[in-house]
Design an enzyme around this catalytic site. Structure first.
Site, PDB file in Angstrom:
ATOM      1  N   ASP A  79     -10.462  -5.410  12.443  1.00 63.64           N
ATOM      2  CA  ASP A  79     -10.460  -6.846  12.719  1.00 63.64           C
ATOM      3  C   ASP A  79     -11.622  -7.256  13.612  1.00 63.64           C
ATOM      4  O   ASP A  79     -12.437  -8.099  13.249  1.00 63.64           O
ATOM      5  CB  ASP A  79      -9.114  -7.261  13.319  1.00 63.64           C
ATOM      6  CG  ASP A  79      -8.551  -6.202  14.252  1.00 63.64           C
ATOM      7  OD1 ASP A  79      -9.336  -5.344  14.688  1.00 63.64           O
ATOM      8  OD2 ASP A  79      -7.348  -6.251  14.553  1.00 63.64           O
ATOM      9  N   ASP A 118       0.426 -10.040   9.180  1.00 60.64           N
ATOM     10  CA  ASP A 118       1.069  -8.736   9.169  1.00 60.64           C
ATOM     11  C   ASP A 118       2.469  -8.944   8.626  1.00 60.64           C
ATOM     12  O   ASP A 118       3.031 -10.040   8.746  1.00 60.64           O
ATOM     13  CB  ASP A 118       1.135  -8.175  10.595  1.00 60.64           C
ATOM     14  CG  ASP A 118      -0.131  -7.429  10.936  1.00 60.64           C
ATOM     15  OD1 ASP A 118      -0.989  -7.306  10.047  1.00 60.64           O
ATOM     16  OD2 ASP A 118      -0.274  -7.003  12.101  1.00 60.64           O
ATOM     17  N   ASP A 169       0.831  -1.198   0.000  1.00 61.72           N
ATOM     18  CA  ASP A 169       0.000   0.000   0.000  1.00 61.72           C
ATOM     19  C   ASP A 169       0.870   1.255   0.000  1.00 61.72           C
ATOM     20  O   ASP A 169       0.357   2.348   0.101  1.00 61.72           O
ATOM     21  CB  ASP A 169      -0.913  -0.011   1.232  1.00 61.72           C
ATOM     22  CG  ASP A 169      -2.329   0.371   0.849  1.00 61.72           C
ATOM     23  OD1 ASP A 169      -2.591   0.544  -0.344  1.00 61.72           O
ATOM     24  OD2 ASP A 169      -3.173   0.482   1.763  1.00 61.72           O
TER      25      ASP A 169
END
Lengths: 820, 884
Positions: free
Chosen positions: B370, B274, B220
């Site tokens: 989440d 992650d 990103d």
């Protein structure tokens, strides 16, 4: 101890096997609904009941609903009054016209009355004045029918030889007017006498004598105001001498209860009752109510009651009370009545007999106009009852006037709530100072005091006898004070019965408005006879020369919105005669409607006299608009009544209406002058002792039975003294009292009754807690009294919660697995 | 004496057996009999009816709650109850984990709730202070804070009522062809490429059929400043053989990133990692099995960090205190799982794509996407699974400020969920009550900020300004408060004993109080506020510094608390009436001061001692030196070095080759320098080694061995249990630890032991030389022994530390003393004198130069000067080889 669930479960288990689920589910569902409802209801009830009336009051109400128009007499064996309420416009009767002149009690000879100062409880043996300036105040009344002609005050005094004559003197004031001064210049130990003439105009109904002393021991400056040598004593044989001329007394109901009872009288009021031919419930009930009503008028004043069997026995100027129909009181014939009497019927102006349910009240005189007579009569028992009820209901009595009253209807006064005791703390737990009453039954307003030795504001702070205070009660005192106080030494403090609760310094020299102080009230402080004192101790910032205090600029105000927040529950342990000192539980509710006095089948004069004393005592100790006290002969007491009322039984051992009282544990009188205590039995000869014994009623454990008895009539007389004389009565405690006179001559009871009688107090019966609160609160109280069950209780609670919670989790997991 | 010792030995045995028997009986009664009795008695009730009965019982026991006995009576009750709690704990300690422990926990919970209710009733009825408006305000604030505390306590009780322990579901019985396909997503933004590489390597090493697994890096980092990084990332993906996905906007941060990728890929399941969460080899095989059940939409595994977080590092807990998230992952998530409300934690979780798409992808409304996502899954009626096995190694934020940033994001996000979804009361959510409670507990967790501060301020306000929030504070208050506090601690001890030590909760909360307080309130007022911030990781702290920025207000609170303690003596002198209240407030202040200063220390950044984080892993290590091999085991290992345990003292030079073997056989071969050696108590040897210039491939291998080839992470089971007093002492001494000087480790140098002679030349000596015995030989230095040197010359040598010439004889001395011929010519090397130790005087025996002077026998430490390293290095190596 069986598990409470055990039986439930055992009965349920066989069906679990046979019928499977449906019925059991229903049952368990119902059980749970019941359980949850009962618990939640318990919670709600405790709230609701605390605000309304406890069960006893609920029980008393139905009576009225059964006989709605019978406010006065509810006993079923009395003639039932007219059920329909007559139209008031039709209820007027023709009265004889012209009406006979208002009878007047003849004027007795002029008299002289000596009022010695030791009559005042304040004086006692001496009246001592101390410090530089001191004053003493005494109050006295003037009887109604007196017209003072000359009044003299004779003052006998001694004073300290140290006083400096030209700067010390004694001044007497009556109702604020000086009547004279004398210098304090007597030689050592010499008694001085001063006689002052008082203008008869100064004397009013209520009078105040002020004796003020200025005392100095130095020509210039008395350094120490607390020097013990600054004293003067006024001797108790100082007196006020009246020469008075009695006035004729017009017999008129507008001044009722005068002349039957004179609240201003300096002597004890005397009342005679004429005994009817047959003593029946009507007479007993009406007489006891009337006597109780007189008791309410008398309150603390002395009153002597006699029962006479013949009208000739009356003494001059002693009021006579005749209650009953012309039939039962034939003496009525011999009286000069405003209404005519024929064939034992009282006739109206048209010479028609009054209906039987109409009551008639008349004031007349007897004994050659020397005796005032009150006649409460009617052509039927119902009418008599109505007539008396009119007199004992304050709102009705106040509209009476003239010397004849025809009572066609008496509005019923509903019973006050059980715990609404006038003069005591309000029922609500949160209230303000203005909700309390002053001694003359007015609500409190803001009260200001001035000066450095201002008297404390004393407030009746009387707990209801069954109040049980729990920690956390508090009051918020709102007060203001003026400028120029010395902030270092001035304070406001609150005491109960002289024991300080808290104080606060007045910290601003410029004064402060609307300060407030929160004070915690210790739970065990408040008693049924407690008084709260709120006291400003004001000290000026500066003194004048010679340490003289200038204090009139100092002021403090107690605001009427001072608020109280009491935490209390209602619980009493009975029997306890100490509670009898506030007429508990007989005076709950205050119209005495839950109390019944029961006499032997054939009451002796002693029995009746004792009944009248008891009624007077109950009247003195209660306040309400009406009276619903009842009295019965033993055989006329219905079982229903016996169950729902607090009972007062009167009679000698042989005649006693409740033999059950002697079967209780502890002390008991037996036949033939024998006594029993526990397992010991003796015979005593002669047994002159009176017995007063309170037990829990054998017919209802929430009620009590008070037995007033003795082996002989003398014993009953003793009990009579015990009930009527304050010094004796206020010693009551325990559950059984034995009383005997130390002096054989009982007819002349001394004012110091304490010494003349011998009292023994016994504690015998086990006490039972009688609570007027909900089960929940009872449980709380039980727990509080037994704190050591707390820890086991908590553990048990935890274990039960644990047991049920784990089952729930198990069921939940089980279902989860089923879903999965 | 003898008799007394025997009796004393005999005496404890008797009671102990009695005690044991007593404990056994009591345990059986409480754990078996009593529940059984209740089961029997109430088995005809349905679940709902039992619930009603439970509520009725609580109402029924209300009188026990409202009772107020006098102070000593309450004291006795308190003592009894606390002792009873201790007894239950004692019984629990003797239980193996499982049902017995769970039941005793429940029992303690019931007792604790009773005492808490008692305290609450007492507190509400008698201690609220409405005297002055300021008292009223503070009294109400403190009371509300306490109410919040009680609420969280009850919620925590609920969440630990039952804890689910899942076993993985094997895939072995299913043909491989039917296994689900898995996409592995690694979203990145601006993290270092090196960090991403490790994760990528771990993902590649995951044991799953190649054709069923596809790895995607979702980058990103679009901004201009990240251009170079993106190029590097692209190269790396290409090199390692995985796909990089990018998008042309940054909407909704991580959630948007994943949602975009969901459109582009098509695996049945998605493993979200992650970029700093390195997965272990068995990740998919252990988790995919749960998806055999159709309703399961999510399998979450715990997060775990192999580096110390700021609390661990700055308070020097050295791993002895459970870190902040252990409570959540080891207890609360399991408790949630029991009610089918285990949350999604953003990473280390496998999600079913179809379910995710059914709820519209990852939630984007809040910054904790989440938890919000799992809320949506649950309200759709799907199930989640929490599998309590650590299968990722992550990086905790290094600096306190980044830790705060992360927590603030969670706090904000959770408060947003609470505000937007209102999980407790929102009827639109199709959740069960238990799930509602779990979500309410999670989303209200971060509201601790202001209540926590209120606790800190309340006693200080009393001592400084006389504001009294608790009326009549005194021993009586303690008699109510202590059983409430102690019993709740005892109750929580059972599930928490290995995951959250006493008083650490308070420290975590204090450290975050201001930020959490402000953020949660803001989020409640305006849930749209705030953006997703990426937590910085992999930073290195090099020197001590205090993060005043994050801690400004807490320092102020600490200062106020400290200042208020100064007022204590004045209070005691001036107002003796209030001694009890003053002393209690003083103790309370002291306690607060302790916790607040410990929390402040968390922001006192301590330098990192090592270049890489050491993992206490026990790997097989093979040391290759010349032709010999030594097999040892690592005690701990990092990417830069390791400690290896050997059974015997090795005769190796200071540079060796080390081969490391992972749990499943992955290997890494590295050059290493032996820094030092220490003997252990058992006379084993611990070698500390540093890896020497590892190549890219070596590093990759090492990464796989270290982080992927793991059967079970050591953090899975903690052996230490909580001991409240020790915990408090540990906290109290943290200040001392924080300011302790950091000392380098000491140990012995490791060099090859040799026996040869050499000649030592120095310009000062002219032609003369000394024959020295070479004792140890290493790649950088050596030690020789020299006898007969005059003391005078020795001083000079020592003082000037000159460079000498060393001529190695062509012969070496064998062990037996024979002289063996040395193959090649004598070699000369330049050496520098480092230090000289005198071994003894030898004047009488070997007078060589001057008979008059004293001569000495010395041992000389010589080093090869680094400036000549390039020229001499090969020579040194050759000699070393020939000497062995």
């Amino acid at each position: 101890m069986k598990n409470p669930f055990h039986s439930l479960f055992q009965s349920a288990s066989p069906k679990v096997k046979s019928k499977r689920t449906y019925s059991n589910k229903w049952r368990s569902f119902l059980f749970l609904i019941f359980l949850s409802c009962s618990i939640s209801l318990g919670g709600v009830m405790s709230v609701v009941r605390a605000q309304t009336d406890p069960p006893a009051a609920i029980e008393t109400f139905p009576k009225n609903s059964v006989e709605p128009s019978s406010p006065n007499l509810s006993s079923p064996n009395l003639p039932s009054p007219n059920l329909s309420r007559p139209n008031l416009s039709n209820s007027s009767f023709a009265l004889p016209s012209p009406l006979p002149a208002t009878p007047t009690v003849a004027v007795p000879a002029n008299g002289k009355y000596v009022l010695e100062l030791n009559r005042s409880p304040l004086v006692g043996n001496r009246l001592r004045l101390e410090s530089i300036y001191d004053e003493a105040r005494l109050r006295f009344t003037r009887p109604r029918n007196w017209k003072p002609q000359t009044v003299k005050m004779s003052l006998r005094y001694r004073h300290s030889p140290a006083l400096y004559a030209s700067r010390s003197n004694l001044t007497v004031l009556i109702n604020g007017t000086s009547i004279g001064s004398v210098p304090l210049n007597q030689p050592e130990t010499k008694i001085g006498t001063a006689v002052f003439d008082v203008s008869p105009d100064l004397i009013q109904d209520y009078n105040e004598i002020t004796i003020a002393a200025l005392q100095n021991n130095s020509p210039t400056c008395t350094q120490d105001p607390y020097d013990p040598s600054l004293w003067t004593e006024v001797l108790p044989d100082s007196k006020l001498v009246f020469d008075f001329q009695p006035q004729p007394i017009a017999m008129d109901f507008s001044r009722y209860p005068y002349p039957i009872f004179d609240t201003l009288s300096l002597e004890a009021n005397q009342v005679d009752y004429l005994q009817p031919q047959t003593i029946d419930e009507t007479w007993l009930t009406t007489a006891s109510r009337f006597q109780a009503a007189l008791g309410r008028v008398a309150v603390y004043r002395d009153m002597e009651t006699r029962l006479i069997s013949d009208i000739d026995q009356v003494k001059p100027s002693q009021p006579l009370i005749i209650i009953g129909t012309p039939e039962s009181q034939p003496a009525l014939k011999s009286l000069k009545l405003p209404l005519s009497l024929k064939d034992k019927q009282i006739l109206d102006g048209k010479q028609q007999p009054f209906p039987k349910n109409v009551g008639l009240l008349m004031l007349t005189t007897a004994d050659e106009n020397r005796t005032p007579v009150l006649v409460a009569t009617g052509n039927g028992a119902d009418g008599v009852a109505k007539a008396v009820q009119f007199l004992v209901q304050t709102p009705d009595r106040q509209i009476g006037t003239g010397n004849v009253i025809v009572v066609s209807e008496v509005a019923p006064v509903p019973s006050p709530p059980l715990r609404q005791w006038s003069g005591y703390l309000p029922v609500e737990n949160r209230f303000q100072l203005r909700d309390l009453q002053t001694y003359d039954r007015q609500p409190y307003k803001d009260v200001s005091v001035r000066g450095s030795h201002a008297p404390a504001l004393e407030v009746d702070f009387r707990a209801l006898p069954d109040d049980l205070f729990v920690p956390g009660s508090s009051m918020t005192l709102n007060y203001s004070y003026g400028a120029q106080v010395n902030p270092l030494t001035s304070l406001v403090e609150v005491q109960i019965d002289g024991v300080p609760l808290a104080g606060s310094r007045l910290s601003s020299a410029d004064g402060a408005m609307r300060q407030s102080m929160k004070i915690e009230i210790t739970p065990d402080r408040i008693k049924p006879n407690s008084k709260m004192q709120i006291n400003f101790r004001l000290d000026p910032r500066e003194r004048r020369s010679c340490s003289r205090v200038t204090d009139q600029q100092l002021w403090g105000t107690i605001h009427a919105d001072t608020s109280f927040d009491l935490k209390r529950e209602h619980l009493s342990r009975m029997p306890d005669l100490k509670l009898m000192q506030s007429a508990f539980p007989f005076a709950a509710p205050q119209d005495l409607s839950s109390t019944a006095i029961v006499l032997p089948q054939k009451p002796s004069p002693q029995d009746v006299a004792l009944m009248l004393e008891v009624s007077a005592r109950l009247g003195r100790l209660s306040r309400s608009d009406a009276l619903q006290l009842e009295a019965f002969r033993a055989d006329k007491l219905t079982p229903e009544k016996r169950k729902t009322s607090h009972l007062i039984g009167i009679g000698t051992q042989a005649e006693f209406p409740f033999p059950e009282a002697f079967e209780a544990d502890g002390f008991a009188l037996k036949n033939l002058l024998s006594r029993q205590r526990g397992q010991s039995a003796v015979q005593t000869l002669p047994d002159r002792e009176g017995v007063l014994k309170e037990i829990v009623s054998p017919w209802n454990s929430d009620r009590v039975l008070l037995a007033l008895t003795g082996q002989t009539d003398t014993g009953l007389d003793q009990v009579s003294h015990l009930i009527s004389q304050d010094p004796l009565f206020y010693q009551l405690e325990g559950d059984t009292v034995l009383i005997s006179a130390n002096q054989p001559n009982l007819s002349e009871p001394s004012p110091d009754a304490k010494q003349d009688f011998n009292l023994e107090f016994l504690h015998q019966s086990p006490r039972r807690e009688v609570s007027t609160t909900s089960q929940f609160e009872r449980l709380l109280i039980m727990l509080r009294n037994n704190w050591f069950v707390l820890a086991p209780g908590l553990i048990a609670a935890a274990l039960m919660l644990y047991g049920v919670a784990q089952l729930y989790l198990k069921k939940f997991t089980g279902q989860e697995q089923k879903d999965g | 004496m003898a008799s007394s010792s025997t009796t004393s030995r005999a005496r404890p045995r008797m009671p102990r057996s009695f005690k044991q028997r007593f404990s056994d009986v009591l345990t059986r009664l409480l754990v078996d009999r009593l529940p059984h009795a209740f089961d029997q008695m109430l088995k005809w009730l349905s679940k709902g009816q039992v619930a009603v009965l439970l509520i009725s019982l609580i109402l029924f026991f209300l009188p026990l709650v409202t009772l107020r006995p006098n102070i000593w009576q309450q004291g006795i009750v308190a003592a009894i109850v606390i002792l009873l709690g201790r007894l239950f704990l004692h019984l629990e300690e003797r239980q193996p984990e499982g049902r017995g422990s769970e039941l005793l926990h429940l029992l303690l919970m019931a007792l604790s709730i009773m005492m808490t209710l008692r305290y609450l009733f007492y507190r509400a009825s008698y201690t609220l202070n409405f005297d002055e408006w300021i008292d009223t305000v503070f009294s109400m604030l403190l009371f509300m804070a306490e109410m919040y505390g009680v609420m969280t306590l009850i919620l925590a009780y609920f969440q630990t009522l039952k804890m689910r322990n899942r076993k993985s579901i094997t895939l072995e019985e299913i043909p491989v062809a039917q296994w689900s396909t898995v996409d592995i997503y690694i979203p990145t933004y601006n993290e270092e490429v090196e960090i991403v590489r490790k994760t990528l390597l771990g993902a590649l090493a995951i044991d799953y059929p190649e054709d069923k697994k596809q790895i995607y890096v979702l980058d990103d980092g679009r901004a201009e400043k990240y251009r170079d990084r993106r190029i590097q990332l692209e190269q790396m993906c290409e090199e390692l053989g995985c796909t990089m996905l990018t998008r042309d906007n940054n909407d909704h941060a991580k959630a948007g990133n994943i949602n975009t990728a969901l459109q582009k890929t098509n695996g049945d399941l998605v493993l979200i990692l992650d970029c700093d969460h390195i997965p272990v080899r068995g990740f998919l095989k252990e988790t995919v099995g749960f998806f055999l059940k159709d309703k399961v939409s999510l399998v979450q595994t715990p997060h775990w960090f192999y580096n110390p977080d700021p609390f661990e590092r700055n308070l020097f807990t050295q791993g002895r205190v459970p870190v902040g998230n252990e409570l959540f992952y080891k207890v609360l998530q399991r408790g949630n799982d029991a009610w089918n409300s285990a949350f999604f934690c953003g990473s280390a979780a496998v999600v079913r794509r179809s379910h995710l798409i059914a709820i519209g992808g990852i939630a984007t409304e809040t910054v904790t996407e989440d938890c919000h996502t799992s809320l949506k899954l649950h309200s759709k009626g799907y199930e989640t699974v929490y599998y309590d096995k650590i299968m990722v190694a992550g990086l905790a934020p290094e600096k306190f400020s980044s830790y705060v940033g992360q927590q603030v994001r969670w706090a904000r996000g959770m408060a947003q969920i609470l505000r937007l979804e209102n999980p407790l009361f929102n009827l639109k959510l199709k959740l069960r009550l238990s799930q509602r409670v779990c979500y309410f507990s999670a989303t209200s967790h971060f509201f601790f900020g202001f209540p926590r501060l209120m606790y800190a301020i309340a006693p200080a306000m009393f001592l400084l300004f006389g504001i009294n929030p608790v009326k009549g504070l005194g021993l009586e208050t303690l008699a109510y408060a202590l059983p409430h506090i102690i019993l709740s601690m005892q109750t929580n001890h059972i599930p928490y004993k290995r995951v959250r030590f006493s008083f650490w909760n308070e420290i975590y909360e204090f450290a975050m109080s201001f930020q959490a307080g402000i953020v949660t309130v803001l989020a409640l007022l305006n849930p749209k506020l705030g953006t997703f911030n990426v937590t910085d990781k992999g930073l290195v702290v090099t020197e001590r510094s205090f993060d005043l920025e994050s801690m400004r207000y807490l320092v102020l609170v600490g200062a106020i608390t400290g200042a208020s303690l100064i007022a204590v003596p004045f209070w005691l002198i001036i107002s003796p009436l209030e001694t009890q209240a003053v002393l209690i407030n003083a103790l309370w202040c002291l306690f607060n001061l302790l916790l607040v200063s410990a929390a402040c220390l968390a922001a006192f950044e301590q330098p990192q001692l090592r270049r890489a984080h050491r993992l206490p892993r026990h790997l097989k290590a093979i040391i290759h030196s010349d032709d010999s091999q030594l097999i040892g085991e690592t005690i701990d290992i990092s990417e830069s070095g390791a400690q290896i345990l050997l059974d015997d003292w090795p005769n190796i030079p200071d540079e060796v080759r080390v081969e490391l073997v992972g749990d499943f056989g992955a290997r890494a071969l590295l050059d290493a320098r032996v820094v030092r050696a220490n003997a252990t108590d058992k006379l084993q040897v611990v070698l500390a080694i540093d890896f020497l210039n590892p190549s890219r491939t070596q590093l990759d291998d090492l990464t796989v061995v270290l982080f992927s080839d793991v059967r079970e992470w050591y953090a899975q089971h903690r052996t230490e249990t909580d001991k409240p007093f020790q915990s408090l002492r540990f906290i109290a001494t943290s200040l001392r630890r924080a300011f302790r000087d950091l000392k380098p480790a000491d140990g012995m140098k490791v060099r090859k032991q040799v026996r040869t002679t050499a000649k030592l030349f120095w310009e000062e000596w002219g032609e003369e030389s000394y024959t020295v015995k070479v004792i140890e030989w290493g790649m950088h230095d050596l030690r020789v022994e020299l006898s007969g040197i005059p003391a005078l010359q020795l001083d000079e040598l020592q003082y000037s530390k000159p460079i000498l010439a060393l001529l190695i004889d062509p012969v070496i001395e064998s062990r037996s003393g024979d002289v063996l011929p040395y193959s090649s010519d004598p070699q000369s090397l330049l050496v520098r004198v480092e230090s000289i130790d005198v071994l003894g005087s030898s004047s009488t025996q070997q007078p060589q130069i001057n008979e008059i002077e004293d001569t000495l026998r010395v041992s000389v430490e010589l080093s090869f000067p680094s400036s000549f390293d390039r020229q001499q290095r090969n020579k040194i190596k050759e000699i070393l080889r020939s000497l062995s």
